[in-house]
Design an enzyme around this catalytic site. Structure first.
Site, PDB file in Angstrom:
ATOM      1  N   ASN A   1       0.864  -1.183   0.000  1.00 26.39           N
ATOM      2  CA  ASN A   1       0.000   0.000   0.000  1.00 26.39           C
ATOM      3  C   ASN A   1       0.900   1.232   0.000  1.00 26.39           C
ATOM      4  O   ASN A   1       1.508   1.558   1.013  1.00 26.39           O
ATOM      5  CB  ASN A   1      -0.897  -0.034   1.248  1.00 26.39           C
ATOM      6  CG  ASN A   1      -1.738   1.226   1.390  1.00 26.39           C
ATOM      7  OD1 ASN A   1      -1.795   2.051   0.475  1.00 26.39           O
ATOM      8  ND2 ASN A   1      -2.386   1.377   2.530  1.00 26.39           N
TER       9      ASN A   1
ATOM     10  N   GLY B   1       2.884   2.397  10.833  1.00 30.01           N
ATOM     11  CA  GLY B   1       3.800   3.520  10.678  1.00 30.01           C
ATOM     12  C   GLY B   1       4.540   3.897  11.949  1.00 30.01           C
ATOM     13  O   GLY B   1       5.183   4.939  12.028  1.00 30.01           O
TER      14      GLY B   1
ATOM     15  N   HIS C   1      -9.456   0.965   5.338  1.00 29.42           N
ATOM     16  CA  HIS C   1      -8.159   1.238   5.958  1.00 29.42           C
ATOM     17  C   HIS C   1      -8.362   2.211   7.121  1.00 29.42           C
ATOM     18  O   HIS C   1      -9.174   3.140   7.036  1.00 29.42           O
ATOM     19  CB  HIS C   1      -7.185   1.828   4.926  1.00 29.42           C
ATOM     20  CG  HIS C   1      -5.773   1.812   5.427  1.00 29.42           C
ATOM     21  ND1 HIS C   1      -5.319   2.730   6.345  1.00 29.42           N
ATOM     22  CD2 HIS C   1      -4.742   0.974   5.176  1.00 29.42           C
ATOM     23  CE1 HIS C   1      -4.048   2.450   6.625  1.00 29.42           C
ATOM     24  NE2 HIS C   1      -3.677   1.393   5.924  1.00 29.42           N
TER      25      HIS C   1
ATOM     26  N   GLU D   1      -6.738   4.636   8.136  1.00 32.55           N
ATOM     27  CA  GLU D   1      -6.535   6.061   7.825  1.00 32.55           C
ATOM     28  C   GLU D   1      -7.782   6.654   7.193  1.00 32.55           C
ATOM     29  O   GLU D   1      -8.128   7.813   7.444  1.00 32.55           O
ATOM     30  CB  GLU D   1      -5.305   6.209   6.907  1.00 32.55           C
ATOM     31  CG  GLU D   1      -4.012   5.939   7.664  1.00 32.55           C
ATOM     32  CD  GLU D   1      -2.888   5.354   6.832  1.00 32.55           C
ATOM     33  OE1 GLU D   1      -2.935   5.410   5.594  1.00 32.55           O
ATOM     34  OE2 GLU D   1      -1.939   4.818   7.448  1.00 32.55           O
TER      35      GLU D   1
ATOM     36  N   GLU E   1      -4.866  -4.918  10.701  1.00 31.79           N
ATOM     37  CA  GLU E   1      -3.844  -3.879  10.864  1.00 31.79           C
ATOM     38  C   GLU E   1      -4.091  -3.138  12.178  1.00 31.79           C
ATOM     39  O   GLU E   1      -4.869  -2.170  12.216  1.00 31.79           O
ATOM     40  CB  GLU E   1      -3.917  -2.877   9.710  1.00 31.79           C
ATOM     41  CG  GLU E   1      -3.694  -3.481   8.339  1.00 31.79           C
ATOM     42  CD  GLU E   1      -3.209  -2.441   7.344  1.00 31.79           C
ATOM     43  OE1 GLU E   1      -2.099  -2.610   6.849  1.00 31.79           O
ATOM     44  OE2 GLU E   1      -3.908  -1.454   7.096  1.00 31.79           O
TER      45      GLU E   1
ATOM     46  N   LYS F   1       0.122   4.245  -0.226  1.00 32.37           N
ATOM     47  CA  LYS F   1      -0.514   5.423   0.392  1.00 32.37           C
ATOM     48  C   LYS F   1      -0.280   6.664  -0.494  1.00 32.37           C
ATOM     49  O   LYS F   1      -0.190   6.534  -1.707  1.00 32.37           O
ATOM     50  CB  LYS F   1      -0.020   5.603   1.825  1.00 32.37           C
ATOM     51  CG  LYS F   1      -0.190   4.311   2.652  1.00 32.37           C
ATOM     52  CD  LYS F   1       0.028   4.484   4.118  1.00 32.37           C
ATOM     53  CE  LYS F   1      -0.144   3.140   4.827  1.00 32.37           C
ATOM     54  NZ  LYS F   1       0.005   3.220   6.281  1.00 32.37           N
TER      55      LYS F   1
ATOM     56  N   SER G   1       3.874  -2.045  10.234  1.00 28.91           N
ATOM     57  CA  SER G   1       5.330  -2.096  10.363  1.00 28.91           C
ATOM     58  C   SER G   1       5.932  -3.450   9.972  1.00 28.91           C
ATOM     59  O   SER G   1       6.864  -3.930  10.616  1.00 28.91           O
ATOM     60  CB  SER G   1       5.757  -1.701  11.784  1.00 28.91           C
ATOM     61  OG  SER G   1       5.336  -0.379  12.080  1.00 28.91           O
TER      62      SER G   1
HETATM   63  P1  13P Z   1       3.263   0.489   7.630  1.00 28.57           P
HETATM   64  O1  13P Z   1       3.793  -0.796   7.026  1.00 28.57           O
HETATM   65  O2  13P Z   1       3.962   1.704   7.137  1.00 28.57           O
HETATM   66  O3  13P Z   1       3.196   0.386   9.131  1.00 28.57           O
HETATM   67  O4  13P Z   1       1.751   0.641   7.116  1.00 28.57           O
HETATM   68  C1  13P Z   1       0.882  -0.422   7.229  1.00 28.57           C
HETATM   69  C2  13P Z   1      -0.352  -0.106   6.485  1.00 28.57           C
HETATM   70  O5  13P Z   1      -1.129   0.744   6.903  1.00 28.57           O
HETATM   71  C3  13P Z   1      -0.619  -0.815   5.229  1.00 28.57           C
HETATM   72  O6  13P Z   1      -1.902  -0.582   4.767  1.00 28.57           O
END
Ligand code: 13P
Length: 251
Positions: free
Chosen positions: A10, A174, A96, A98, A168, A12, A214
């Site tokens: 992803n 992150g 997601h 976010e 997740e 982002k 992560s």
């Molecule tokens: P990270 O791998 O940067 O922690 O992000 C995970 C994520 O949100 C994938 O959709």
């Protein structure tokens, strides 16, 4: 059941055009191990170029990071299922954390997005996961159960074939703090049991449940070797070709 592994990147809101092209070219030139499927989720503006670079090979598929629930119409700035499909997407991320947090996406809206994807023959990568305070107070299984119940359990058993789940935990996204393999396995097993109760064992056994938060070359092997962890949804580490390739080659 011997499920293949899925490693999804992803991206982002990262990478301008040339970097997106370079990363894709780098991944396409690498060999993907047997039993591993790779999915790339670039931003909408890169779907065309990335999709073209993926043509002619079968181990890397294309996903959108989001999609609108409506078929078409006056939704300025939004992107429909039909549009992403026409650029070669087989999947879209839905739910997601976010998008839930920053764009106030409700359980109900997520269910509508899933329906829109399935109706058009695409699959949904449906993301769930608890915030830190819920992890700390111990009610994380109930929290994730509710998310699944609210946005997924209206589907019938045949529709479940078009769903990939991604666990997740928000506190691991992150942050550099990964769920331990045991924490991931505990939740993935719980999710599979829930699916089994609702849809039967065969459907639960066939379902892919990815871990995200992560994931890095250093922890992918331990995470992916858990019985109910069927691969990863990778954010930051999917932006660096070397890191992402070494996650793909986690064995
Ligand atoms: P990270 O791998 O940067 O922690 O992000 C995970 C994520 O949100 C994938 O959709």
């Amino acid at each position: 059941m011997n499920r293949n592994k899925i490693v999804a990147g992803n991206w982002k809101m990262n990478l301008a055009k040339n970097d997106a092209i370079k990363l894709t070219e780098d991944l396409v030139s690498d060999s993907i191990p047997e039993g591993v499927k790779v999915i790339l989720a670039p931003s909408f503006v890169h779907l065309d170029r990335v999709g073209k670079l993926l043509e002619g090979q079968s181990s890397i598929s294309l996903a959108a990071q989001n999609v609108h629930a409506a078929e078409k119409g006056a939704y300025t700035g939004e992107i429909s299922v039909d549009m992403i499909k026409s650029y070669g997407c087989s999947y879209a991320l839905v739910g997601h954390s976010e998008r839930r947090a920053y764009f106030n996406e409700s359980h109900e809206l997520l269910a509508q997005k899933i329906d829109a994807l399935l109706k058009n023959g695409l699959s949904a990568i449906f993301c769930v996961g608890e915030p830190l305070e819920i992890r700390k107070d111990g009610s994380y299984k109930e929290y994730v159960s509710q998310q699944i119940n609210d946005s997924l359990f209206h589907l019938d058993a045949s529709q479940l074939d078009a769903i990939i789940l991604a666990y997740e935990p928000i506190w691991a996204i992150g942050t550099g703090e990964t769920a331990s393999p045991e924490q991931a396995q505990e939740m993935h097993q719980h999710i599979r049991e829930m699916i089994s109760e609702k849809y039967g064992e065969a459907k639960a056994e066939a379902l892919h449940i990815l871990y995200g938060g992560s994931v890095k070359p250093a922890n992918a092997t331990d995470l992916f070797s858990q019985a109910d962890v069927d691969g990863g949804l990778v954010g930051g580490a999917s932006l660096k070709a070397e890191d992402f390739k070494s996650i793909i080659h986690y064995k």
